[in-house]
Scaffold this motif. Structure first.
Motif, mmCIF file in Angstrom:
data_model
loop_
_atom_site.group_PDB
_atom_site.id
_atom_site.type_symbol
_atom_site.label_atom_id
_atom_site.label_comp_id
_atom_site.label_asym_id
_atom_site.label_seq_id
_atom_site.Cartn_x
_atom_site.Cartn_y
_atom_site.Cartn_z
ATOM 1 N N ALA A 135 -57.665 60.439 -125.357
ATOM 2 C CA ALA A 135 -56.557 60.631 -124.699
ATOM 3 C C ALA A 135 -55.431 59.914 -125.531
ATOM 4 C CB ALA A 135 -56.748 60.103 -123.358
ATOM 5 N N ARG A 136 -54.311 59.964 -124.988
ATOM 6 C CA ARG A 136 -52.864 59.441 -125.762
ATOM 7 C C ARG A 136 -52.157 58.234 -125.069
ATOM 8 N NH1 ARG A 136 -53.139 64.981 -127.583
ATOM 9 N NH2 ARG A 136 -52.912 64.983 -130.090
ATOM 10 N N ILE A 137 -52.017 57.404 -125.819
ATOM 11 C CA ILE A 137 -50.907 56.348 -125.221
ATOM 12 C C ILE A 137 -49.462 56.289 -126.091
ATOM 13 C CG2 ILE A 137 -50.760 53.852 -125.422
ATOM 14 C CD1 ILE A 137 -53.763 53.428 -125.317
ATOM 15 N N ASP A 158 -53.859 60.459 -120.188
ATOM 16 C CA ASP A 158 -52.658 59.778 -121.153
ATOM 17 C C ASP A 158 -52.001 58.822 -120.375
ATOM 18 O OD1 ASP A 158 -53.452 61.779 -122.891
ATOM 19 O OD2 ASP A 158 -51.388 62.788 -122.709
ATOM 20 N N ILE A 159 -51.590 57.667 -121.281
ATOM 21 C CA ILE A 159 -50.852 56.414 -120.676
ATOM 22 C C ILE A 159 -49.569 56.527 -121.222
ATOM 23 C CG2 ILE A 159 -50.677 53.786 -120.537
ATOM 24 C CD1 ILE A 159 -53.459 53.735 -120.280
ATOM 25 N N ARG A 194 -65.355 62.588 -112.791
ATOM 26 C CA ARG A 194 -64.071 63.138 -112.049
ATOM 27 C C ARG A 194 -63.113 62.794 -112.960
ATOM 28 N NH1 ARG A 194 -66.743 60.419 -108.131
ATOM 29 N NH2 ARG A 194 -64.895 59.086 -107.686
ATOM 30 N N LEU A 195 -62.512 64.198 -113.659
ATOM 31 C CA LEU A 195 -61.230 63.650 -114.134
ATOM 32 C C LEU A 195 -59.976 63.174 -113.419
ATOM 33 C CD1 LEU A 195 -61.712 66.231 -117.246
ATOM 34 C CD2 LEU A 195 -62.749 63.877 -117.016
ATOM 35 N N GLN A 196 -59.337 62.533 -113.873
ATOM 36 C CA GLN A 196 -58.170 62.208 -113.112
ATOM 37 C C GLN A 196 -56.900 61.958 -114.083
ATOM 38 O OE1 GLN A 196 -59.866 58.583 -111.039
ATOM 39 N NE2 GLN A 196 -58.803 59.489 -109.454
ATOM 40 N N ASP A 197 -55.451 62.148 -113.474
ATOM 41 C CA ASP A 197 -54.293 61.724 -114.353
ATOM 42 C C ASP A 197 -54.458 60.363 -114.919
ATOM 43 O OD1 ASP A 197 -53.670 64.484 -113.765
ATOM 44 O OD2 ASP A 197 -52.361 63.830 -111.776
ATOM 45 N N GLY A 198 -53.420 60.401 -115.845
ATOM 46 C CA GLY A 198 -53.398 58.787 -116.490
ATOM 47 C C GLY A 198 -52.517 58.158 -115.708
ATOM 48 N N ILE A 199 -51.779 57.167 -116.683
ATOM 49 C CA ILE A 199 -50.776 56.187 -115.947
ATOM 50 C C ILE A 199 -49.408 56.648 -116.524
ATOM 51 C CG2 ILE A 199 -50.052 53.852 -115.698
ATOM 52 C CD1 ILE A 199 -53.120 53.301 -115.967
ATOM 53 N N THR A 200 -48.257 56.560 -115.528
ATOM 54 C CA THR A 200 -46.793 56.607 -116.044
ATOM 55 C C THR A 200 -46.230 55.292 -115.611
ATOM 56 O OG1 THR A 200 -46.681 58.746 -116.219
ATOM 57 C CG2 THR A 200 -44.808 57.738 -116.260
ATOM 58 N N VAL A 201 -45.734 54.549 -116.578
ATOM 59 C CA VAL A 201 -44.907 53.270 -116.298
ATOM 60 C C VAL A 201 -43.444 53.599 -116.671
ATOM 61 C CG1 VAL A 201 -44.554 50.636 -116.878
ATOM 62 C CG2 VAL A 201 -47.015 51.845 -116.586
ATOM 63 N N GLY A 202 -42.630 53.522 -115.800
ATOM 64 C CA GLY A 202 -41.281 53.723 -116.155
ATOM 65 C C GLY A 202 -40.538 52.741 -116.920
ATOM 66 N N SER A 203 -39.432 52.718 -117.146
ATOM 67 C CA SER A 203 -38.523 51.842 -117.855
ATOM 68 C C SER A 203 -38.016 50.459 -117.086
ATOM 69 C CB SER A 203 -37.316 52.203 -118.483
ATOM 70 O OG SER A 203 -37.696 53.363 -119.311
#
Length: 271
Positions: A135-137, A158-159, A194-203
C-alpha cells in the motif's frame, strides 16, 4: 469495503521473502534493495557502509551519497545514524526533510512508482517507522512525527496525511484489513483478510502521545486527538477527541458545532 479474503502477496510477507526459494542474494534484494542486478546491490551496500558512522563525518557521507538511492530526494535532506531503508527506489523525500536516528523507511510495494512520499520540511524523530507493505503512505508538508511512532499500511489501504500535522510520541496509525475469524478449525492468520479503506488525516491536525488511529478512518482538518485516544471512526473538522474508543469532547470551531469530514487534498493525491 471488500469482504473477500485479501492476503498479502508472497513478496510482501517478510518471513516468506526471507526464507523462500531463490539465492540468498536474490532474497536480500527482494526484501531490502527492491531491485535486482549487481549495480543496484553494490550501490545500496556502499551506502550502508556508513549507516552508523557517527558525528559530522557520517552526516556528510549520508547527505552526499544517500540521495542517489531514492526515487526522489530534495535538497537539504539530513539522515541520522542507524537508519534502516528498504526499497529506497520506491521512496520520495521532499526538500529539508530530517530523518533522525534509528528510523525505518520501508517502501515495499509490488506496483511501480513511489510507495512512500514525504513532503518538504518534515521531521521524523528517533525510532519513527514508516512501513508500506503493498500500500502507499503519502505525507504532506511541514509534518512532525514523534519518536517511536509507527505508520504502517498493507493490502492497498493507503494512508494520506495532510500539511502542518503534529504527531506525538509513540502514536500508531494502522491501515489494513481485519483478519477473518469465523472458523475455529483454521488459525486466524490463515483465514485471509477483509479488506478495508485506509486512513486520511487532514491538515493542521494534532495527535497527542500514544494515539492510535485504526484503518477506515478519516480525521478532519483542524482536529485534536487527545493523548491515548483510540480512533476507529470519522472525526469531524475542528473536533477535540479523547478516550477509548475516542469520542468528541469539544470543538475548536467558533460555534462549537460538529461538521462532517470533507475530502482532504494531500500531496499528489486526493481522497
Amino acid at each position: 469495503m471488500s469482504t473477500g479474503p485479501g492476503p498479502l502477496s508472497p513478496s510482501m510477507k517478510t518471513h516468506k521473502a526471507v526464507t523462500g526459494d531463490g539465492s540468498a542474494i536474490s532474497r536480500y534484494a527482494d526484501v531490502m534493495v527492491g531491485q535486482h542486478g549487481w549495480g543496484a546491490l553494490l550501490r545500496y551496500e556502499f551506502c550502508m557502509l556508513f549507516r552508523n558512522t557517527p558525528g559530522a563525518l557520517g552526516l556528510f557521507l549520508r547527505k552526499t551519497f544517500w540521495p542517489k538511492l531514492f526515487a526522489g530526494c530534495g535538497r537539504g535532506v539530513l539522515f541520522g545514524t542507524g537508519i534502516s531503508i528498504r526499497h529506497p527506489n520506491r521512496i520520495r523525500l521532499g526538500a529539508n526533510v530530517v530523518i533522525s536516528d534509528n528510523c525505518i523507511l520501508d517502501g515495499r510495494h509490488t506496483e511501480e512508482g513511489p510507495a512512500l512520499t514525504v513532503g518538504d520540511d518534515c521531521i521524523l524523530a528517533d525510532r519513527a517507522i514508516l512501513q508500506c507493505k503493498g500500500a502507499r503512505i503519502s505525507i504532506g508538508r511541514n509534518v512532525g512525527i514523534g519518536p517511536g511512532t509507527l505508520i504502517q499500511t498493507t493490502s492497498n489501504a493507503d494512508i494520506r496525511i495532510g500539511d502542518d500535522v503534529m504527531i506525538g510520541p509513540s502514536c500508531t496509525l494502522i491501515g489494513a484489513g481485519n483478519y477473518n475469524v469465523d472458523r475455529l478449525d483454521v488459525p486466524m492468520c490463515r483465514q485471509g483478510m477483509r479488506l478495508q479503506d485506509g486512513i486520511t488525516v487532514g491538515s493542521d491536525v494534532w495527535l497527542g502521545c500514544n494515539v492510535t488511529v485504526l484503518t477506515a478512518t478519516t480525521v478532519g482538518s483542524g482536529s485534536i486527538l487527545g493523548a491515548g485516544a483510540v480512533v476507529n471512526g470519522p472525526v469531524p473538522q475542528y473536533a477535540i477527541m479523547a478516550g477509548v474508543p475516542a469520542r468528541q469532547i469539544g470543538s475548536r470551531a467558533p460555534n462549537g458545532g460538529r461538521t462532517e469530514p470533507t475530502p482532504i487534498k494531500v500531496q499528489g493525491r486526493q481522497s
